[in-house]
Design a protein around this motif. Structure first.
Motif, PDB file in Angstrom:
ATOM      1  N   ILE A   9       1.441  -0.928  -0.088  1.00 20.15           N
ATOM      2  CA  ILE A   9       0.458  -0.315  -0.006  1.00 20.15           C
ATOM      3  C   ILE A   9       0.420   1.601  -0.003  1.00 20.15           C
ATOM      4  N   ARG A  10       1.752   1.159   0.898  1.00 18.78           N
ATOM      5  CA  ARG A  10       3.510   2.221   0.837  1.00 18.78           C
ATOM      6  C   ARG A  10       3.932   2.493  -0.704  1.00 18.78           C
ATOM      7  N   ARG A  11       3.645   1.750  -1.129  1.00 17.23           N
ATOM      8  CA  ARG A  11       4.330   2.052  -2.742  1.00 17.23           C
ATOM      9  C   ARG A  11       3.180   2.234  -3.490  1.00 17.23           C
ATOM     10  N   MET A  12       1.935   2.105  -3.300  1.00 18.69           N
ATOM     11  CA  MET A  12       1.021   2.465  -4.217  1.00 18.69           C
ATOM     12  C   MET A  12       0.719   4.119  -3.951  1.00 18.69           C
ATOM     13  N   ILE A  13       1.378   4.368  -2.707  1.00 19.74           N
ATOM     14  CA  ILE A  13       0.567   5.222  -2.634  1.00 19.74           C
ATOM     15  C   ILE A  13       1.905   6.447  -3.116  1.00 19.74           C
ATOM     16  N   LEU A  40      -4.936   1.564   3.892  1.00 22.75           N
ATOM     17  CA  LEU A  40      -3.382   1.492   5.516  1.00 22.75           C
ATOM     18  C   LEU A  40      -3.933   1.991   6.600  1.00 22.75           C
ATOM     19  N   ALA A  41      -4.823   2.412   7.002  1.00 23.59           N
ATOM     20  CA  ALA A  41      -5.513   2.707   8.387  1.00 23.59           C
ATOM     21  C   ALA A  41      -5.864   1.540   9.068  1.00 23.59           C
ATOM     22  N   GLU A  42      -7.052   0.784   7.560  1.00 23.18           N
ATOM     23  CA  GLU A  42      -7.311  -0.842   7.991  1.00 23.18           C
ATOM     24  C   GLU A  42      -6.050  -1.672   8.411  1.00 23.18           C
ATOM     25  N   GLN A  74      -1.567   4.052  16.598  1.00 24.69           N
ATOM     26  CA  GLN A  74      -1.333   5.117  16.379  1.00 24.69           C
ATOM     27  C   GLN A  74      -0.831   4.984  14.297  1.00 24.69           C
ATOM     28  N   GLN A  75      -0.232   4.224  14.073  1.00 25.07           N
ATOM     29  CA  GLN A  75       0.556   4.716  13.189  1.00 25.07           C
ATOM     30  C   GLN A  75      -1.301   4.507  11.941  1.00 25.07           C
ATOM     31  N   ALA A  76      -2.719   3.373  12.262  1.00 27.86           N
ATOM     32  CA  ALA A  76      -3.295   4.350  11.752  1.00 27.86           C
ATOM     33  C   ALA A  76      -3.985   5.599  11.892  1.00 27.86           C
TER      34      ALA A  76
END
Length: 582
Positions: free
Chosen positions: A137-141, A154-156, A165-167
């Motif tokens: 997901i980070r790569r897609m962002i 990503l939050a999910e 916290q990261q969510a």
């Protein structure tokens, strides 16, 4: 499991859409698919197998398409588009791990392909590979900065992983492009509560209040959060403020009821609940949920349910055509042992919704419980006039005839039920044959009964009711006791704490003359709730007599008599202090 199924369905749906919309277009000599360089001959073969697979798929020949794709994959082992489309088939075959392996390869070969990566990320999350999902997901962002929904994904994943916290950080990133949006705020509230950062949760709700000052929904939410955090006075102040804006809001009434309940003010609590139930601004479904919660709390606290009568009376006056309310009232009346009133409410429910199978089952079952067999027959025949293909209703009607000792009608009804049963529903067919067996036995036709029981076990060898009854009848007749022992043992293995099945097992041993084992299993049955059964108490008295404890036998025989035993020989046993067979 529902969450996992949703993910698999989402993967499957999107894969199918992409495959059908552009599979042949995605592959060409200039494809973005970064596979290995093929020879001209291999390229032609690959093109043929891949395009032919697409053609077979469009013709509905899925097996052929799958085989052709596999042949294409054998030629170009690094083709992302083939891996992606193979994943589609593996999902259909319920092999998510193989699908995931293909999608990971496709995503790595084409890191800028949105669909390859989003599907791989979804399946990674579904299969519990959170780190891989986050990486994808980070790569897609990075490749798709203008797709805010990726931050939601990503939050999910972070939330599922427990990294709250990261969510929250991902949701904050999402808010930068979407602004103050209720679903995002509410997710953040849950996460802050999980982190025990209540003040931040309150602050998030306050943002909603500030954005929607005339909507008291968010004031009520803030009050509820305060109440949940034991800030009762703050909660009350918020409720009062909400009441100044919209005093007749039914949801506010429920929240205030919860406040009063927490404070122990039962009178105020019940008044607020009643006010909410009588509100014209609240839909019936929500009212039913409120009432169910109220009744559940009364049951949990073992409080008197009589107070529910006034609530149901008022509600049914407002909503006389709502069958769910009549059904709920019937449940409450049955719990309170007002069984005739419960039956009357269920009758109204089936009249309002005559195609609700479960309503007919509850009504006929309740009537049979009251031994009103004529009424049960009338109800059963009426049910079948609306639902003639519901085979289970034939069991209810057949049972009613059997209890009335109209055995021929019972068997005929049950055999009609067999004609209306889906051949693939082996469990229901087994139940019908089992009921036929019980009917024949009651009609003193044991050979026909045993034949029906054998048929029932052909369709469902684990039919616990048949295993128990068949073995008990064999034991009563002292016939084929080794078979009876095996079947009864199978029933006990399935439900080792069921006193009825333990009693049957014990009685098989009794008839075999193994009184020691019979006593062990009968004692176990008594300890597991069988002490309310007159038949079981009598059986324990019988085994005590056979093991030389005459005084103990008399005690249990008398207990059985007090419990209302209909045994013809029991009075004679007590009088003569001697065991007699039935």
């Amino acid at each position: 499991m529902r969450y996992i199924d949703y993910r698999l369905l989402l993967c499957l749906t999107l894969l199918s859409v992409c495959f059908s919309c552009g599979s042949s277009r995605n592959f060409s000599k200039k494809r973005t698919d970064v596979g290995r360089v093929l020879s001209e001959s291999d390229q032609r073969k690959f093109d043929y197998f891949f395009l032919e697979a697409d053609r077979m798929k469009n013709l509905g020949k899925q097996d052929a398409a799958f085989d052709l794709l596999q042949q294409a994959a054998a030629i170009d082992t690094s083709s992302a588009v083939v891996k992606y489309n193979l994943a589609n088939y593996y999902l259909h075959l319920k092999k998510p791990q193989l699908a995931y392996d293909c999608l990971k390869e496709a995503a790595e070969k084409s890191p800028d392909n949105y669909w390859y990566n989003v599907m791989a990320a979804n399946l990674a999350q579904n299969l519990g590979d959170a780190e891989q999902a986050i990486s994808l997901i980070r790569r897609m962002i990075e490749y798709n900065p203008n797709k805010p929904e990726l931050n939601y994904m990503l939050a999910e994943v972070y939330a599922q992983k427990g990294d709250f916290q990261q969510a929250i950080d991902a949701y904050n990133q999402l808010e930068q492009s979407m602004g103050v949006v209720e679903p995002i705020i509410l997710q953040k509230v849950k996460l802050y509560k999980a982190l025990k950062q209540d003040d931040k949760a309150f602050a998030e709700v306050q943002r909603l209040i500030d954005a929607h000052p005339k909507d008291i929904t968010y004031l009520i939410l803030l009050g509820d959060l305060y109440l949940d955090s034991n800030r009762d006075e703050d909660a009350w102040k918020v409720y009062q403020h909400a009441g100044e804006i919209e005093p007749d809001n039914a949801y506010l009434m429920v929240s205030k009821a919860n406040y009063y309940n927490k404070k122990g003010d039962k009178e105020a609590y019940q008044k607020q609940i009643l006010d909410a139930l009588l509100s014209k601004n609240l839909d019936v479904e929500t009212k039913q949920k409120i009432l169910t919660g109220f009744l559940s709390e009364l049951l949990q606290k073992k409080e008197n349910l009589d107070q529910a009568d006034s609530m149901f009376s008022a509600l049914l006056e407002m909503h006389p055509q709502e069958e769910e309310l009549h059904k709920l009232y019937a449940d409450v009346l049955w719990i309170r042992q007002k069984k005739n009133d419960a039956i009357a409410q269920m009758q109204i429910a089936v009249d309002l919704a005559p195609v609700r199978l479960e309503y007919w089952q509850q009504l006929i079952g309740a009537i049979l419980d009251q031994k009103k067999y004529d009424d049960a027959i009338v109800a059963g025949e009426k049910a079948l006039s609306y639902l003639p293909d519901e085979a289970v209703l034939y069991i209810y009607l057949g049972s009613s005839y059997m209890m009335k000792k109209e055995y021929d009608k019972a068997v005929a009804t049950l055999r009609t039920g067999l004609k209306h049963t889906n051949p693939e529903n082996r469990a229901l067919i087994s139940d019908l044959y089992g009921q036929i067996g019980d009917t024949y036995y009651q009609a003193q036709q044991p050979d026909s009964a045993y034949a029906a029981f054998d048929k029932a076990l052909e369709y469902n060898p684990g039919n616990i009711g048949v295993l128990n009854n068949y073995s008990y009848y064999l034991a009563l007749q002292k016939k084929d006791l080794s078979k009876a022992e095996r079947m009864s043992g199978d029933a006990v293995k399935q439900e080792p704490d069921n006193p009825t099945y333990l009693d049957t097992y014990a009685w098989v041993f009794f008839q075999q003359g193994n009184y020691t084992l019979a006593k062990i299993y009968l004692k176990s049955a008594l300890d597991k709730g069988g002490n309310e059964s007159a038949a079981l108490l009598e059986h324990y008295g019988d085994v005590l007599f056979m093991t030389g404890d005459v005084d103990g036998a008399l005690e249990y025989w008398n207990d059985a008599l007090e419990k209302g035993s209909d045994s013809k020989m029991l009075p004679q046993k007590i009088k003569d202090k001697k065991y007699y067979e039935e």
